[in-house]
Structure formats: C-alpha cells, structure tokens
Design an enzyme around this catalytic site. Structure first.
Site, PDB file in Angstrom:
ATOM      1  N   ASP A 192      49.893  27.509  39.016  1.00 39.56           N
ATOM      2  CA  ASP A 192      51.025  28.433  39.062  1.00 39.56           C
ATOM      3  C   ASP A 192      52.135  27.653  38.363  1.00 39.56           C
ATOM      4  O   ASP A 192      52.668  26.691  38.928  1.00 39.56           O
ATOM      5  CB  ASP A 192      51.422  28.748  40.505  1.00 39.56           C
ATOM      6  CG  ASP A 192      52.607  29.685  40.558  1.00 39.56           C
ATOM      7  OD1 ASP A 192      53.517  29.533  39.717  1.00 39.56           O
ATOM      8  OD2 ASP A 192      52.635  30.558  41.426  1.00 39.56           O
ATOM      9  N   HIS A 193      52.453  28.039  37.139  1.00 36.49           N
ATOM     10  CA  HIS A 193      53.315  27.143  36.353  1.00 36.49           C
ATOM     11  C   HIS A 193      54.707  26.983  36.959  1.00 36.49           C
ATOM     12  O   HIS A 193      55.410  26.032  36.656  1.00 36.49           O
ATOM     13  CB  HIS A 193      53.378  27.573  34.881  1.00 36.49           C
ATOM     14  CG  HIS A 193      54.260  28.740  34.608  1.00 36.49           C
ATOM     15  ND1 HIS A 193      53.884  30.030  34.828  1.00 36.49           N
ATOM     16  CD2 HIS A 193      55.531  28.808  34.136  1.00 36.49           C
ATOM     17  CE1 HIS A 193      54.880  30.836  34.498  1.00 36.49           C
ATOM     18  NE2 HIS A 193      55.890  30.122  34.070  1.00 36.49           N
ATOM     19  N   HIS A 255      54.236  33.424  41.846  1.00 36.33           N
ATOM     20  CA  HIS A 255      55.480  32.661  41.681  1.00 36.33           C
ATOM     21  C   HIS A 255      56.461  32.868  42.848  1.00 36.33           C
ATOM     22  O   HIS A 255      57.007  31.916  43.386  1.00 36.33           O
ATOM     23  CB  HIS A 255      56.178  33.042  40.373  1.00 36.33           C
ATOM     24  CG  HIS A 255      55.292  32.945  39.163  1.00 36.33           C
ATOM     25  ND1 HIS A 255      54.335  31.974  39.017  1.00 36.33           N
ATOM     26  CD2 HIS A 255      55.233  33.686  38.032  1.00 36.33           C
ATOM     27  CE1 HIS A 255      53.710  32.126  37.844  1.00 36.33           C
ATOM     28  NE2 HIS A 255      54.241  33.166  37.236  1.00 36.33           N
TER      29      HIS A 255
HETATM   30  C1  BG6 Z   1      53.982  34.543  33.892  1.00 36.52           C
HETATM   31  C2  BG6 Z   1      53.909  36.032  33.872  1.00 36.52           C
HETATM   32  O1  BG6 Z   1      53.185  34.017  34.912  1.00 36.52           O
HETATM   33  O2  BG6 Z   1      55.321  34.135  34.109  1.00 36.52           O
HETATM   34  C3  BG6 Z   1      54.823  36.602  32.821  1.00 36.52           C
HETATM   35  O3  BG6 Z   1      52.573  36.433  33.612  1.00 36.52           O
HETATM   36  C4  BG6 Z   1      56.228  36.082  32.994  1.00 36.52           C
HETATM   37  O4  BG6 Z   1      54.824  38.017  32.864  1.00 36.52           O
HETATM   38  C5  BG6 Z   1      56.212  34.570  33.106  1.00 36.52           C
HETATM   39  O5  BG6 Z   1      57.001  36.488  31.897  1.00 36.52           O
HETATM   40  C6  BG6 Z   1      57.588  34.043  33.462  1.00 36.52           C
HETATM   41  O6  BG6 Z   1      57.583  32.661  33.357  1.00 36.52           O
HETATM   42  P1  BG6 Z   1      58.901  31.855  33.033  1.00 36.52           P
HETATM   43  O7  BG6 Z   1      58.491  30.431  33.112  1.00 36.52           O
HETATM   44  O8  BG6 Z   1      59.329  32.281  31.669  1.00 36.52           O
HETATM   45  O9  BG6 Z   1      59.890  32.258  34.080  1.00 36.52           O
END
Ligand code: BG6
Length: 520
Positions: A192-193, A255
């Site tokens: 989960d980045h 997230h």
């Molecule tokens: C991803 C989603 O996990 O996270 C995307 O699939 C979203 O839809 C993105 O835009 C948002 O990531 P960040 O790091 O740009 O907030």
C-alpha cells in the site's frame, strides 16, 4: 549530491538481489518501480550485484526496454533527468524476458536465469518476484512460482503484491489462500504505497516518540477525527480499471483504512513488523460494524459530472476514456465510523476521498474538545475555535497545531493561530518516493510497512455492507457533484452537530495571507 558525476555506487551491506518484475513492460514499472530502483542506486542503496528482469508477453529487445525505461526515469526520478553515465551503468542491470505468465516455460527460464546470475556473482541471491500486472494475474503467478519451485526458499524468495488485493472479502480470501499455499506469510509483501510516504510513517514518530500527545490522544480530549484524501485529478488514463473499482475499493479499503489504523492504534511495544501490524489490525477489529440498514446514515457516494478543474473545463466521469457512458461507479466516498474500544468509544472518524475535487490534499485532522469552561468574556472570544491538530500528508508535508492566542492590543481578544512543522523547512534531506522506501524494505526483508493478510481481510470485512448495499441499489442521482467541487452536498449530513469537514491547510494559508492586516 555531486553535480554531474553521479554514477552508481553500491551498498556493500546489501546481499545480491534479483528483481523479477512481471508486467515489466507496463506503466507501473515505467512510472514507479524502475525510477525508484534507479534513485536507490544513486543513493548507494542497491547491492553491488543486482539484476532487474522485466517479464512480459510482448516481444521486446533489452535495448528497446531500456530506452523506454530511460524515458520513465527521466520523467519521474527525484533527481531529474538522468546523467548518461549514471543511466548507462544502471541500465546494464536490466534485461527483458518475453514470456506468458501462465506457462511453466516462463518460470523455468526465470529459474535458470537466476541460477546463472548467482553463479556469475558467486553468491546466493535474494529473489524478489514483483507482480506489476493486472490483478487478473495475481492468482496465477504465485501458483506458477510455487509449481516451479521458485517460492520454496523461505529466506531468499519473496513475492510483492500490488493492490487491489481482491475485489471484495471473498476474492481477497481466495487470493490470500493462493498466496499462502505457495509462500509463507513472511515472504509476502502486500504494497500500500501510502505506508511508504514519509509523512505517513511520521504519524508513528509523532505519536509515540513524543510524550506530549499520547496522554490527550483519546475520547476525553478528542471530539472527532477527519481523514481526507482529496485528488484534483480525474481518472486520467485509468478509466478501464477504475470503472470496475470505484473510490471505496481504490482508496478507502486500503489507503484510508491504513491511515485510520495509524491514527487510532495503541502504542507498539517494539518496532517489530508483527507487533506494529498487530496493533493496527486491532483497530480494524474494533471498528464498529455497519448495519446494512444503516449504510445510508454512514456512507455517501458521488460521481463527478462536467465542471472546472484547475481553472479549465473538465469532462464528467462518464465522458472519460474507458468509462461506461452510464457508469454507476463512485468517484467519491465519505464514511462515518466508530472504533469501539476504551480509547475511542463514540468519537466519530469521518473519512472522505474523491477525484476531481478542487485540489489535492491529504490530511488528518484531530479536532480537540472545547475547554470545559469559558472564562473569557463573550466579546473576547469571537472567532474562537477549539484546538486542532492537522497532520498534512501531501502536498503540504508537515504538522499544524491550531490554538487560541491573545490578539495584540489593550483588550483581551482571542484569535486562532498556528504552530507549524514543515518537512521542507526542518530537514534538508529530500523525501524519497514511497516506492523507494518500500522496495528498499523488501530488499531488507522488513515487512513493517506492508499489509498482512488478516489486515486486508479485516478492512474488506468492515467495508462489505457498504459495497453490498451500494451494489444492490444503484444511485439514481449520478453525476451528483461537479468536477472541481468538494463532492456531493449529502456529505455534510454525515457530520454530527457542530462538526465540520476541515478546509485543507494550503487553502487556510492562502486565505490568511490575503486577510493578514498590513503592518505599519
Ligand atoms: C492509487 C489509486 O492507489 O493511489 C489511484 O489507485 C490514486 O486512483 C493514487 O490516484 C493516489 O496516490 P497518491 O500517492 O498520488 O496520493
């Protein structure tokens, strides 16, 4: 960082590693994985012996693949455009293997390639199998790796799984079962980045490395909590995927629930991966189940229609490429939830996320209760607000504590002011991209920032009533917010009396700058 002469230096502490990227010709590899590996190499955070093997179905030469990846690095590396020497050195570590993800030959060839590399290096290598493929392949690849004997070495073989982990509880259980049949849980890294973001990791540091906040981090002092992950962009080029996912699956299940866990968890006893993950999963177990009949009171969905984004005309979701013209998919979701335990009983947690909102803003706001007794005269406290703590995740990175102060002058007048910490102002080290942190952790075999099977399942379990009820009763009012606005009106209805969705920090700052009295 030295100008110009940045070439790769290895980290002697790291053992030899082979990265096998399934979906090596795809967008994630191009946009995130290879730029992150390149940046790690520039920071002396790659082992001397490493290899990146990109596997995909299309025919592609090593040279063509490297050219493509080079353009990704030039666009997305945090060091900017790569210097030729640095890129050429790094690119030697990349190779391409054409193969069908379902065919045993692909895996036999990979096994042979890993063995050749180990022989060349004269050392056993960590083998990291990264699934950067469409989710339809997530079940297939671990099975094939298992059959080929490539998952067998518990210490040296690892698998990385991207979200979405399942489409619902049932499919998540099925995927976890396949993974578990072929790998030990300790070998599985579910990404989960958000957990790799510096500001997200900082939630633990802030809460548990300081004695100040923990004593007031509970229902006695906290009135309510909001978690906002707002995006200004629409679905961009990902309409095909997104239209089958929607905001709940794409953002909330992972997230936002991760952020909730970090804000609400009990202090960990040690910094062991499983200790932290146990504490996080406890939060999900304590999340009050949503009754199917109560979904309408606890959850609001929305879909953007045409509007204005960034001062430009923006199309509606149904006009985006890859999206069905009568799509019922939500691009906005807001939820109210409670965590039933001693610390949080009856404190509402409000979560919201959406695409095509007025601006990008990911923030957690902790709203403290009002003072028990107001001793200041009414006239002194016009514009009075209870204290609020904002953990700003992006694009503002920092922490803002809002409280009351005396306004200068002969009279006692109170005004809200801020005390702030900003990453940029306080540290000169740049924040690495989340993928750098996460890939480094996979190499180091540290699973702290990854989702464990039980956590993923608990998050799905909590969300299922909302997903089910929404699927059974398609919305009749979509699109129900214009691109460039803060989502459907009904979102206000989730809030208890006196509660409000906070205005993102950046906007507050801009407003203050405009209204600041001029000094004479
Ligand atoms: C991803 C989603 O996990 O996270 C995307 O699939 C979203 O839809 C993105 O835009 C948002 O990531 P960040 O790091 O740009 O907030």
């Amino acid at each position: 960082m030295g100008e110009g002469l940045r070439t790769m230096k290895a980290n002697d502490q790291l053992e030899s590693t082979v990265f096998v990227i399934f979906g090596g010709g795809g967008d994630l590899t191009w946009r995130k994985l290879v730029p992150a590996l390149f940046d790690l190499s520039q920071d002396r955070s790659m082992p001397a012996d490493f290899s990146v093997i990109a596997v995909d179905r299309v025919p592609l030469s090593d040279e063509k693949l490297r050219q493509r990846l080079h353009s990704g690095v030039n666009q997305f590396s945090r060091f900017g455009k790569a210097k030729d020497a640095a890129w050429n050195e790094f690119a030697q570590h990349i190779s391409y293997q054409q193969g069908d993800f379902k065919k045993p030959q692909t895996y036999a060839a990979l096994g042979a390639q890993c063995a050749t590399l180990e022989k060349e290096w004269g050392a056993k290598a960590h083998r990291i199998f990264y699934m950067a493929t469409p989710p339809s392949m997530f079940g297939e690849i671990p099975k094939c790796l298992g059959k080929a004997g490539l998952a067998r070495d518990r210490e040296w073989a690892r698998i990385v799984v991207e979200k979405p982990i399942g489409y619902n509880l049932e499919s998540a259980l099925a995927l976890n079962a396949i993974l578990a049949a072929n790998f030990e849980e300790s070998q599985i890294f579910r990404i989960d980045h958000y957990l790799g973001k510096e500001t997200v990791q900082n939630i633990l540091a802030f809460r548990f490395a300081n004695p100040l906040f923990e004593p007031i981090w509970n229902r006695r002092y906290i009135d309510y909590v909001t978690i906002t992950v707002a995006e200004a962009v629409g679905v961009e080029h990902r309409g095909g995927y997104y239209d089958h996912a929607g905001a709940l699956r794409d953002m909330v299940q992972n997230h936002l629930m991760q952020l909730l866990c970090l804000v609400a968890m009990e202090p960990m006893v040690s910094f062991q991966a499983d200790e932290i993950r146990n504490k996080k999963v406890d939060v999900l177990h304590a999340a009050r189940p949503i009754d199917r009949d109560a979904v309408a009171q606890c959850a609001v969905r929305g879909q953007y229609g045409p509007g204005n984004g960034d001062g430009k005309k923006a199309p509606g979701y149904r006009q985006e490429e890859g999206v069905a013209p009568d799509s019922q998919t939500e691009t906005f979701a807001a939820l109210k939830l409670f965590v039933d335990n001693w610390r949080w009983q009856d404190v509402p947690f409000y979560l919201r996320t959406g695409k095509c909102l007025p601006r990008q803003a990911s923030e957690i706001s902790i709203q403290f209760r009002a003072v028990p007794h107001r001793s200041f005269p009414v006239g002194a406290s016009l514009g009075w607000h209870p204290s609020r703590l904002v953990m700003a995740i992006q694009p503002v990175e920092g922490i803002v504590l809002g409280f009351q102060a005396k306004y200068p002058g002969p009279k006692m007048q109170l005004r809200p002011v801020d005390m702030r910490f900003s990453y940029h102002g306080s540290f000169d080290a740049p924040s690495p991209d989340a993928y750098e942190t996460l890939l480094w952790d996979v190499m180091k075999n540290d699973a702290t920032l990854f989702m464990r099977a039980d956590q993923v399942e608990a998050a799905w379990q909590w969300l299922m009533p909302v997903l089910d009820v929404w699927a059974e009763a398609p919305p009749s009012d979509f699109p129900n917010y214009a691109a460039g606005t803060w989502g459907p009106e009904e979102t206000q209805g989730l809030l208890a009396c006196g509660h409000s969705w906070p205005v993102p920090t950046e906007l507050v700052e801009q407003e203050k700058a405009k209204t600041k009295p001029k000094s004479h």
